[in-house]
Design a protein around this motif. Sequence first.
Motif, PDB file in Angstrom:
ATOM      1  N   THR A  66       0.853  -1.187   0.000  1.00 28.89           N
ATOM      2  CA  THR A  66       0.000   0.000   0.000  1.00 28.89           C
ATOM      3  C   THR A  66       0.886   1.233   0.000  1.00 28.89           C
ATOM      4  O   THR A  66       1.778   1.375   0.845  1.00 28.89           O
ATOM      5  N   ASP A  67       0.646   2.109  -0.974  1.00 26.15           N
ATOM      6  CA  ASP A  67       1.426   3.331  -1.162  1.00 26.15           C
ATOM      7  C   ASP A  67       0.785   4.444  -0.341  1.00 26.15           C
ATOM      8  O   ASP A  67      -0.012   5.227  -0.850  1.00 26.15           O
ATOM      9  N   VAL A  68       1.139   4.516   0.926  1.00 25.47           N
ATOM     10  CA  VAL A  68       0.477   5.430   1.862  1.00 25.47           C
ATOM     11  C   VAL A  68       0.593   6.879   1.412  1.00 25.47           C
ATOM     12  O   VAL A  68      -0.379   7.647   1.488  1.00 25.47           O
ATOM     13  N   ASN A  69       1.764   7.274   0.925  1.00 24.55           N
ATOM     14  CA  ASN A  69       2.031   8.683   0.621  1.00 24.55           C
ATOM     15  C   ASN A  69       1.925   9.040  -0.852  1.00 24.55           C
ATOM     16  O   ASN A  69       2.193  10.184  -1.229  1.00 24.55           O
ATOM     17  N   GLY A  70       1.550   8.083  -1.695  1.00 21.19           N
ATOM     18  CA  GLY A  70       1.438   8.384  -3.121  1.00 21.19           C
ATOM     19  C   GLY A  70       2.777   8.638  -3.790  1.00 21.19           C
ATOM     20  O   GLY A  70       2.906   9.572  -4.591  1.00 21.19           O
ATOM     21  N   VAL A  71       3.769   7.800  -3.475  1.00 16.31           N
ATOM     22  CA  VAL A  71       5.122   7.983  -4.025  1.00 16.31           C
ATOM     23  C   VAL A  71       5.622   6.697  -4.684  1.00 16.31           C
ATOM     24  O   VAL A  71       6.829   6.451  -4.739  1.00 16.31           O
ATOM     25  N   LEU A  72       4.716   5.884  -5.184  1.00 13.08           N
ATOM     26  CA  LEU A  72       5.093   4.575  -5.706  1.00 13.08           C
ATOM     27  C   LEU A  72       6.201   4.637  -6.754  1.00 13.08           C
ATOM     28  O   LEU A  72       7.135   3.820  -6.700  1.00 13.08           O
ATOM     29  N   PRO A  73       6.180   5.545  -7.741  1.00 13.36           N
ATOM     30  CA  PRO A  73       7.258   5.553  -8.736  1.00 13.36           C
ATOM     31  C   PRO A  73       8.641   5.766  -8.119  1.00 13.36           C
ATOM     32  O   PRO A  73       9.616   5.144  -8.553  1.00 13.36           O
ATOM     33  N   SER A  74       8.730   6.621  -7.104  1.00 14.43           N
ATOM     34  CA  SER A  74      10.024   6.841  -6.458  1.00 14.43           C
ATOM     35  C   SER A  74      10.485   5.589  -5.716  1.00 14.43           C
ATOM     36  O   SER A  74      11.672   5.222  -5.754  1.00 14.43           O
ATOM     37  N   PHE A  75       9.549   4.916  -5.044  1.00 18.54           N
ATOM     38  CA  PHE A  75       9.880   3.668  -4.367  1.00 18.54           C
ATOM     39  C   PHE A  75      10.395   2.636  -5.354  1.00 18.54           C
ATOM     40  O   PHE A  75      11.428   1.988  -5.124  1.00 18.54           O
ATOM     41  N   LEU A  76       9.683   2.449  -6.461  1.00 15.45           N
ATOM     42  CA  LEU A  76      10.082   1.437  -7.432  1.00 15.45           C
ATOM     43  C   LEU A  76      11.438   1.749  -8.039  1.00 15.45           C
ATOM     44  O   LEU A  76      12.270   0.850  -8.233  1.00 15.45           O
ATOM     45  N   GLN A  77      11.672   3.009  -8.354  1.00 13.48           N
ATOM     46  CA  GLN A  77      12.962   3.381  -8.930  1.00 13.48           C
ATOM     47  C   GLN A  77      14.099   3.062  -7.969  1.00 13.48           C
ATOM     48  O   GLN A  77      15.115   2.470  -8.359  1.00 13.48           O
ATOM     49  N   PHE A  78      13.940   3.416  -6.703  1.00 10.80           N
ATOM     50  CA  PHE A  78      14.982   3.175  -5.702  1.00 10.80           C
ATOM     51  C   PHE A  78      15.161   1.683  -5.439  1.00 10.80           C
ATOM     52  O   PHE A  78      16.278   1.143  -5.508  1.00 10.80           O
ATOM     53  N   PHE A  79      14.069   0.991  -5.158  1.00  9.15           N
ATOM     54  CA  PHE A  79      14.128  -0.429  -4.806  1.00  9.15           C
ATOM     55  C   PHE A  79      14.703  -1.259  -5.944  1.00  9.15           C
ATOM     56  O   PHE A  79      15.628  -2.067  -5.748  1.00  9.15           O
ATOM     57  N   HIS A  80      14.183  -1.074  -7.149  1.00  9.30           N
ATOM     58  CA  HIS A  80      14.648  -1.887  -8.263  1.00  9.30           C
ATOM     59  C   HIS A  80      16.102  -1.579  -8.629  1.00  9.30           C
ATOM     60  O   HIS A  80      16.846  -2.486  -9.045  1.00  9.30           O
ATOM     61  N   ARG A  81      16.532  -0.342  -8.460  1.00  3.06           N
ATOM     62  CA  ARG A  81      17.923  -0.005  -8.757  1.00  3.06           C
ATOM     63  C   ARG A  81      18.869  -0.702  -7.786  1.00  3.06           C
ATOM     64  O   ARG A  81      19.869  -1.304  -8.200  1.00  3.06           O
TER      65      ARG A  81
END
Length: 306
Positions: A66-81
């Motif tokens: 669940t993307d509590v803060n509406g920042v999913l693209p930033s999370f995915l970019q960081f995590f996948h990198r």
Amino acid sequence: MSQPREIVAGATYMITRRVLRRHLLFRPDAAITQFLVYTLAVSARRYGLQVHALCAMSTHLHLVVTDVNGVLPSFLQFFHRIVALGTKVLRRWEGAVWDHEKTSVVRLLTRAAVVEKIAYVLINPVAAGLVRHAREWPGAKVDVSEIGRGVLHASRPSAYLNPKNPQWPAEMTLPLSLPPAIEQDRAEGFRRELAAEVERHEAQAHAEVRRQGFDCLGAERASKVSPYERATSFEALRDRNPTFAVGREQGDAWRIAAAAVRAFRVSYRVALGRWCAGARSVVFPAGTWLMRTLHGASVSDVVLAV
């Protein structure tokens, strides 16, 4: 041009990312499992995501968050990198780690969708014929009983991550939250329902294994295969990339959700056309991510109902 995606604070998603050409780089040994759990814990804490379920297969990763803060693209970019860079070190791998296809991000709009997709994530190793029961998978995963009350732990891996960098603590914990669609006082009922869905999928997988006449690989053998080999089982070409799910027999919910997606895309295209024509005062629909973060465009506060 790809379709614009609505990013809404508080939305729950199933996320899937695949390894390049189905190499077994995420073979479920202790080193990769530690790295994946640790990196997910750091990334989720950094961006405020709640993690409900995960399963790291040898060729791909599944998450329900669940993307509590509406920042999913930033999370995915960081995590996948970080996962890609760490995997290259652990596996001594040259070149890309991730498939060139876009990450699959499916928004789960109903309780039924949450139950079905979490069960789908957990049952993946059984459906692939690797183990007989989901709990036997040796890789990074969540058990039904842990959702809403369990915590995963991981020490900082020695590979790739600099111990002198404060963003990499020596120890990390990853709480396994209940999805927001499930009230706390109904957690046990949710876990029972989820367990029944997992059992149903396991029975179907066992029947398919018998029909095809092969045996399960087993946890021990799965953790010892070469990570440089490639999966050879048949996989249909990915010609569909859904943006939302509502669960089985939820026709009305599907029609409402589909209408909302179409309305968002139309509104976005109209706003983008005006922006490209020079109208910098144009207001994009709620949920617009890239134009707001990259170009500072104005975004409406009114979220389209689903």
